[in-house]
Design a protein around this motif. Structure first.
Motif, PDB file in Angstrom:
ATOM      1  N   TYR A   1      -0.519   8.807  -4.961  1.00  0.00           N
ATOM      2  CA  TYR A   1      -1.703   9.669  -4.841  1.00  0.00           C
ATOM      3  C   TYR A   1      -1.390  10.941  -4.054  1.00  0.00           C
ATOM      4  O   TYR A   1      -1.861  12.024  -4.402  1.00  0.00           O
TER       5      TYR A   1
ATOM      6  N   TYR B   1     -14.861   0.386   2.522  1.00  0.00           N
ATOM      7  CA  TYR B   1     -14.901   1.233   1.327  1.00  0.00           C
ATOM      8  C   TYR B   1     -16.042   2.244   1.422  1.00  0.00           C
ATOM      9  O   TYR B   1     -15.857   3.430   1.123  1.00  0.00           O
TER      10      TYR B   1
ATOM     11  N   LYS C   1      -8.670   4.655  -0.719  1.00  0.00           N
ATOM     12  CA  LYS C   1      -9.658   3.751  -1.304  1.00  0.00           C
ATOM     13  C   LYS C   1      -8.996   2.740  -2.234  1.00  0.00           C
ATOM     14  O   LYS C   1      -9.350   1.560  -2.246  1.00  0.00           O
ATOM     15  N   THR C   2      -8.029   3.187  -3.011  1.00  0.00           N
ATOM     16  CA  THR C   2      -7.300   2.279  -3.887  1.00  0.00           C
ATOM     17  C   THR C   2      -6.445   1.313  -3.074  1.00  0.00           C
ATOM     18  O   THR C   2      -6.418   0.108  -3.333  1.00  0.00           O
ATOM     19  N   SER C   3      -5.764   1.836  -2.081  1.00  0.00           N
ATOM     20  CA  SER C   3      -4.893   1.002  -1.252  1.00  0.00           C
ATOM     21  C   SER C   3      -5.682   0.005  -0.413  1.00  0.00           C
ATOM     22  O   SER C   3      -5.140  -1.025  -0.022  1.00  0.00           O
TER      23      SER C   3
ATOM     24  N   SER D   1      -8.603   9.284  -1.997  1.00  0.00           N
ATOM     25  CA  SER D   1      -8.669   8.406  -3.173  1.00  0.00           C
ATOM     26  C   SER D   1      -7.596   7.334  -3.107  1.00  0.00           C
ATOM     27  O   SER D   1      -7.844   6.166  -3.452  1.00  0.00           O
ATOM     28  N   GLY D   2      -6.408   7.708  -2.668  1.00  0.00           N
ATOM     29  CA  GLY D   2      -5.336   6.733  -2.491  1.00  0.00           C
ATOM     30  C   GLY D   2      -5.672   5.700  -1.430  1.00  0.00           C
ATOM     31  O   GLY D   2      -5.344   4.516  -1.573  1.00  0.00           O
TER      32      GLY D   2
ATOM     33  N   THR E   1       0.798  -1.223   0.000  1.00  0.00           N
ATOM     34  CA  THR E   1       0.000   0.000   0.000  1.00  0.00           C
ATOM     35  C   THR E   1       0.835   1.280   0.000  1.00  0.00           C
ATOM     36  O   THR E   1       0.310   2.352  -0.292  1.00  0.00           O
TER      37      THR E   1
ATOM     38  N   PRO F   1       1.227   3.088  -3.834  1.00  0.00           N
ATOM     39  CA  PRO F   1       0.042   3.808  -4.329  1.00  0.00           C
ATOM     40  C   PRO F   1      -0.292   5.041  -3.484  1.00  0.00           C
ATOM     41  O   PRO F   1      -0.643   6.084  -4.032  1.00  0.00           O
TER      42      PRO F   1
END
Length: 186
Positions: free
Chosen positions: A64, A161, A108-110, A105-106, A57, A60
């Motif tokens: 971000y 999420y 959520k992606t991570s 946003s990072g 993690t 990413p």
């Protein structure tokens, strides 16, 4: 003089970020195959799982966050400096606030990467956890246990999420996304 140094620091950071921009994708791709190395280096247990999730993690989130900081309008920083803001005030009131949407946003992606890393770590070298239950169920042909573990992983992911999405929606009411970002309402 300190203001000029601050501006020079921001400029140098922007120049150096181009180097990191080209270096991040290979480092991140190396993270996907690092599970076996973490088990070899750190053994079986909680520590390798934690370190693998942190490693998977980190890149990413760094990407971000860097993107959020690079998107800051330099005029805002110069205006704050001309009004007498110190470096801490510039960081907290401009840099952090402007980069925070990208940081969320990072996150959520991570989150997806963290869950994937956790399940892989539990599948490869653990005797507890949902990933272990999936492997154990596969070995003993307990399909219902396997599906229950996969369902629980998906449910945990979705809850976290949606909490992050709710937080993002509440904190950034001003941020327009989707069709509302391009179409004005009268």
């Amino acid at each position: 003089e300190s203001y000029e140094g601050t501006l020079k620091g921001y400029e140098q950071a922007a120049v150096r970020s181009n180097v990191w921009q080209s270096a991040l994708p290979p480092l991140y791709l190396a993270a996907s195959g690092a599970g076996a190395l973490f088990i070899i280096w750190f053994g079986i247990g909680e520590l390798p799982k934690f370190l693998m999730i942190a490693y998977v993690t980190f890149f990413p989130m760094l990407s971000y966050t860097r993107e959020g900081i690079n998107s800051i309008n330099p005029v805002l920083i110069r205006a704050a400096m001309s009004l007498g803001a110190n470096q801490w005030q510039i960081f907290m009131r401009i840099t952090f606030k402007a980069a925070f949407p990208s940081i969320i946003s990072g996150m959520k992606t991570s989150l997806a990467l963290a869950f994937s890393g956790l399940v892989v770590a539990e599948m490869m070298g653990s005797d507890i956890g949902l990933g272990y239950i999936i492997v154990d169920s596969k070995n003993w042909f307990r399909v219902s246990d396997m599906f229950m573990a996969m369902f629980l992983i998906a449910a945990e992911y979705l809850v976290i999420y949606f909490l992050l999405s709710f937080l993002e929606k509440k904190l950034f009411k001003w941020k327009k996304t989707g069709i509302s970002a391009v179409v004005e309402n009268n």
